[in-house]
Design a protein around this motif. Sequence first.
Motif, short mmCIF file in Angstrom:
data_model
loop_
_atom_site.label_atom_id
_atom_site.label_comp_id
_atom_site.label_asym_id
_atom_site.label_seq_id
_atom_site.Cartn_x
_atom_site.Cartn_y
_atom_site.Cartn_z
N GLY A 24 -35.55 37.79 -6.69
CA GLY A 24 -35.71 38.64 -5.51
C GLY A 24 -35.56 40.09 -5.97
N ALA A 45 -39.01 30.05 -7.06
CA ALA A 45 -40.30 30.01 -6.35
C ALA A 45 -41.47 30.26 -7.31
CB ALA A 45 -40.31 31.05 -5.23
N ILE A 52 -39.11 39.48 0.16
CA ILE A 52 -40.21 40.46 0.25
C ILE A 52 -41.47 39.65 -0.06
CG2 ILE A 52 -41.19 42.61 -0.61
CD1 ILE A 52 -38.42 43.36 -1.63
N PHE A 64 -44.83 38.68 5.74
CA PHE A 64 -43.90 37.65 6.24
C PHE A 64 -42.43 38.09 6.17
CE2 PHE A 64 -47.58 35.64 4.30
CZ PHE A 64 -48.05 34.89 5.36
N GLY A 65 -42.14 39.07 5.31
CA GLY A 65 -40.73 39.44 5.11
C GLY A 65 -40.53 40.92 5.30
N THR A 243 -35.79 26.43 -11.46
CA THR A 243 -34.68 26.36 -10.51
C THR A 243 -33.37 26.15 -11.24
OG1 THR A 243 -36.19 25.39 -8.92
CG2 THR A 243 -33.85 25.14 -8.44
N THR A 277 -28.78 35.25 -6.34
CA THR A 277 -29.31 34.34 -5.32
C THR A 277 -28.52 34.56 -4.03
OG1 THR A 277 -27.83 32.69 -6.27
CG2 THR A 277 -30.13 32.52 -6.86
N GLN A 278 -28.99 33.97 -2.93
CA GLN A 278 -28.26 34.11 -1.67
C GLN A 278 -26.90 33.41 -1.79
OE1 GLN A 278 -31.90 32.69 0.12
NE2 GLN A 278 -31.66 34.26 1.69
N PHE A 305 -34.46 33.83 10.35
CA PHE A 305 -35.60 34.64 10.79
C PHE A 305 -36.83 33.75 10.79
CE2 PHE A 305 -34.29 39.13 9.00
CZ PHE A 305 -33.38 39.28 10.03
N TRP A 401 -37.51 31.56 7.57
CA TRP A 401 -36.47 32.04 6.65
C TRP A 401 -35.15 31.51 7.18
CZ3 TRP A 401 -38.47 34.50 2.53
CH2 TRP A 401 -39.67 35.20 2.67
N PRO A 436 -28.26 43.60 5.11
CA PRO A 436 -29.52 42.93 4.80
C PRO A 436 -30.72 43.87 4.73
CG PRO A 436 -28.92 42.52 7.07
CD PRO A 436 -27.79 43.30 6.47
C1 LIG Z 1 -38.59 38.68 8.00
C2 LIG Z 1 -37.75 39.70 7.23
C3 LIG Z 1 -37.92 41.05 7.51
C4 LIG Z 1 -37.17 42.00 6.80
N1 LIG Z 1 -37.41 43.33 7.02
C5 LIG Z 1 -36.83 44.24 6.21
C6 LIG Z 1 -37.27 45.60 6.26
O1 LIG Z 1 -38.17 45.94 7.02
N2 LIG Z 1 -36.66 46.49 5.41
C7 LIG Z 1 -35.68 46.10 4.51
O2 LIG Z 1 -35.18 46.96 3.76
N3 LIG Z 1 -35.28 44.82 4.44
C8 LIG Z 1 -35.84 43.87 5.26
N4 LIG Z 1 -35.50 42.56 5.13
C9 LIG Z 1 -34.39 42.20 4.24
C10 LIG Z 1 -34.80 42.19 2.77
O3 LIG Z 1 -35.96 41.41 2.61
C11 LIG Z 1 -33.67 41.61 1.95
O4 LIG Z 1 -32.46 42.32 2.22
C12 LIG Z 1 -33.90 41.67 0.44
O5 LIG Z 1 -35.23 41.37 0.12
C13 LIG Z 1 -32.92 40.70 -0.23
O6 LIG Z 1 -33.16 40.65 -1.62
P1 LIG Z 1 -32.24 39.74 -2.54
O7 LIG Z 1 -32.80 39.87 -3.90
O8 LIG Z 1 -30.82 40.05 -2.31
O9 LIG Z 1 -32.44 38.24 -1.99
P2 LIG Z 1 -33.73 37.30 -1.99
O10 LIG Z 1 -34.94 38.10 -1.71
O11 LIG Z 1 -33.41 36.18 -1.07
O12 LIG Z 1 -33.83 36.79 -3.50
C14 LIG Z 1 -33.12 35.66 -3.98
C15 LIG Z 1 -34.07 34.93 -4.95
O13 LIG Z 1 -33.37 33.86 -5.55
C16 LIG Z 1 -34.29 32.78 -5.69
N5 LIG Z 1 -33.52 31.53 -5.85
C17 LIG Z 1 -32.85 30.84 -4.90
N6 LIG Z 1 -32.27 29.76 -5.44
C18 LIG Z 1 -32.56 29.77 -6.77
C19 LIG Z 1 -32.22 28.93 -7.85
N7 LIG Z 1 -31.45 27.85 -7.70
N8 LIG Z 1 -32.72 29.23 -9.09
C20 LIG Z 1 -33.50 30.32 -9.29
N9 LIG Z 1 -33.84 31.16 -8.27
C21 LIG Z 1 -33.37 30.90 -7.04
C22 LIG Z 1 -35.08 32.83 -4.39
O14 LIG Z 1 -36.29 32.11 -4.48
C23 LIG Z 1 -35.28 34.33 -4.23
O15 LIG Z 1 -36.45 34.77 -4.87
C24 LIG Z 1 -36.23 41.58 5.82
C25 LIG Z 1 -36.06 40.23 5.55
C26 LIG Z 1 -36.82 39.28 6.24
C27 LIG Z 1 -36.66 37.82 5.90
#
Ligand SMILES: Cc1cc2nc3c(=O)[nH]c(=O)nc-3n(C[C@H](O)[C@H](O)[C@H](O)COP(=O)(O)OP(=O)(O)OC[C@H]3O[C@@H](n4cnc5c(N)ncnc54)[C@H](O)[C@@H]3O)c2cc1C
Length: 456
Positions: A24, A45, A52, A64-65, A243, A277-278, A305, A401, A436
């Motif tokens: 992510g 994925a 995103i 979608f995100g 994964t 990861t989350q 979501f 989501w 978030p």
């Molecule tokens: C519908 C929606 C609208 C949004 N709108 C906005 C906006 O307009 N502006 C804004 O700033 N933010 C927005 N957000 C929030 C923003 O998308 C998130 O805060 C940000 O993208 C989170 O990034 P992250 O890397 O922390 O998590 P994630 O994007 O969830 O990344 C985690 C990654 O880990 C991977 N993963 C999970 N399990 C495993 C595993 N076991 N092994 C390997 N990989 C794994 C997942 O596939 C994912 O790619 C929105 C979110 C959504 C869902």
Amino acid sequence: MTGGERSATAAGDHLHDVIIVGGGIAGLAAARSLSGHDIVVLEAADRPGGRIHSTIGAEGLKNFGAHMFGGPGSIVGNLCAELGLSLRPIDASLMGIAYGKRLQLKGNPSLLPFTLPLAPIARISLARAGLRLRKGSAEAADMLRASQDLPWAEMTARRLAFGQDETLLQRLGKLHPQTAGLIRAITERCGGDPAIISAGHGLRSFANVWSSSSPGFNLAGGSARLPEALAERLGKAVRLQTTVERVERHECHVLIHAQDAAGRPVSLRAKTAIVATQAPVTHSIASDLPEDTRAALAAVRYGPFLSVAINIKEQAPGPIERSYAVSMPNMNFSVLFNQSVNRFALADHERGGSLMMFAGAARAEALSKEDDATIASRALSDLHDLFPAFEIAGEPVVKRWQSGAPFAFPGRAALQPALTRPLERLALAGDYLEFPNMEAAIQSGYAAARYVGKWL
Ligand SMILES: Cc1cc2nc3c(=O)[nH]c(=O)nc-3n(C[C@H](O)[C@H](O)[C@H](O)COP(=O)(O)OP(=O)(O)OC[C@H]3O[C@@H](n4cnc5c(N)ncnc54)[C@H](O)[C@@H]3O)c2cc1C
């Protein structure tokens, strides 16, 4: 030979510098700031970017995100600039509202108590709640400014402590049901109900909608261009469809057990690792973390979501040309986001119009019980009620989501020391460590990269 040493041998002799779990934006940002080191990003994925996610097809853009980016000077804006990606200002209203038979696409939000078709007592309730929200979101904006230059762990602690002693509903006092519905339609954007999220979390989300410094940009070519551009720069270091199942820390290395696309086991070793990861995934794969950190990860809460991307055949500026967000408190979905706002002003505008119907929190949970065809038909029914003349191009696409957004609740700040404590050879990253949005996720990735640097 210990069990750990045996499995390290099975992983081969190669010792990477850093393994990043999760591609992510948090993981990719961490990887970018570690360029020059021997890194690997493992992403489950078949695309980078996590929450995103956008595509470009025959009918145009589908989103979608995440879609609203910070502009020049913000962390995400600077990252886009470094990568040569161009951001377009959202020169349109974020405050449209469809209420009863009234569709108000622009206007001053403080006049809503007088312009919406509400019961007289609801007008008073909304005016009073509006004043409290304005005051509280101005305080949130001041707090964000005052904390922005603090070291990361202190910054996140300060931000999560803001307004965390009560829920948003407690802060606002008793609301008329019509007022509560209007407020809920906005807090659904941050994943939680006003009766559950902390006042601070809710006020930050209102500050985002009202503030002049709110994320007011779209990325040309679609939001996914950001993770794609990062992954392109990282090349073979990003391994998709891999994964991770277990992260083990040993005395001199970290051992990662994963599965590739064909279900084959893969083991990799590194001097250090970042788990981006989350929170629930981190909790399940990093089982040797200290007990309080594991308990804190398990206590982080997410709201669901749901988004439906719809292309329309609009060939000339239509009614929604200058509207970016239309709140829909009494409809199936919470908000309509116009992903192709002002496109007719661009020389090379995208093919079709692009809309995203969005639902969050309880509304997303209720909709998610239905199958995709039913969800899509409810989105189209909302759209038809709002803009009957719109002609749809192609099929709407539904994206669920389940863990859409982590939200703060009273007591959340107490978890922060356990989530940001220094760990041996390991750092955590992800938006759940603060708020978030992309900004918080990228900052967490940069902080994790700085931290693991001491083992390199
Ligand atoms: C519908 C929606 C609208 C949004 N709108 C906005 C906006 O307009 N502006 C804004 O700033 N933010 C927005 N957000 C929030 C923003 O998308 C998130 O805060 C940000 O993208 C989170 O990034 P992250 O890397 O922390 O998590 P994630 O994007 O969830 O990344 C985690 C990654 O880990 C991977 N993963 C999970 N399990 C495993 C595993 N076991 N092994 C390997 N990989 C794994 C997942 O596939 C994912 O790619 C929105 C979110 C959504 C869902």
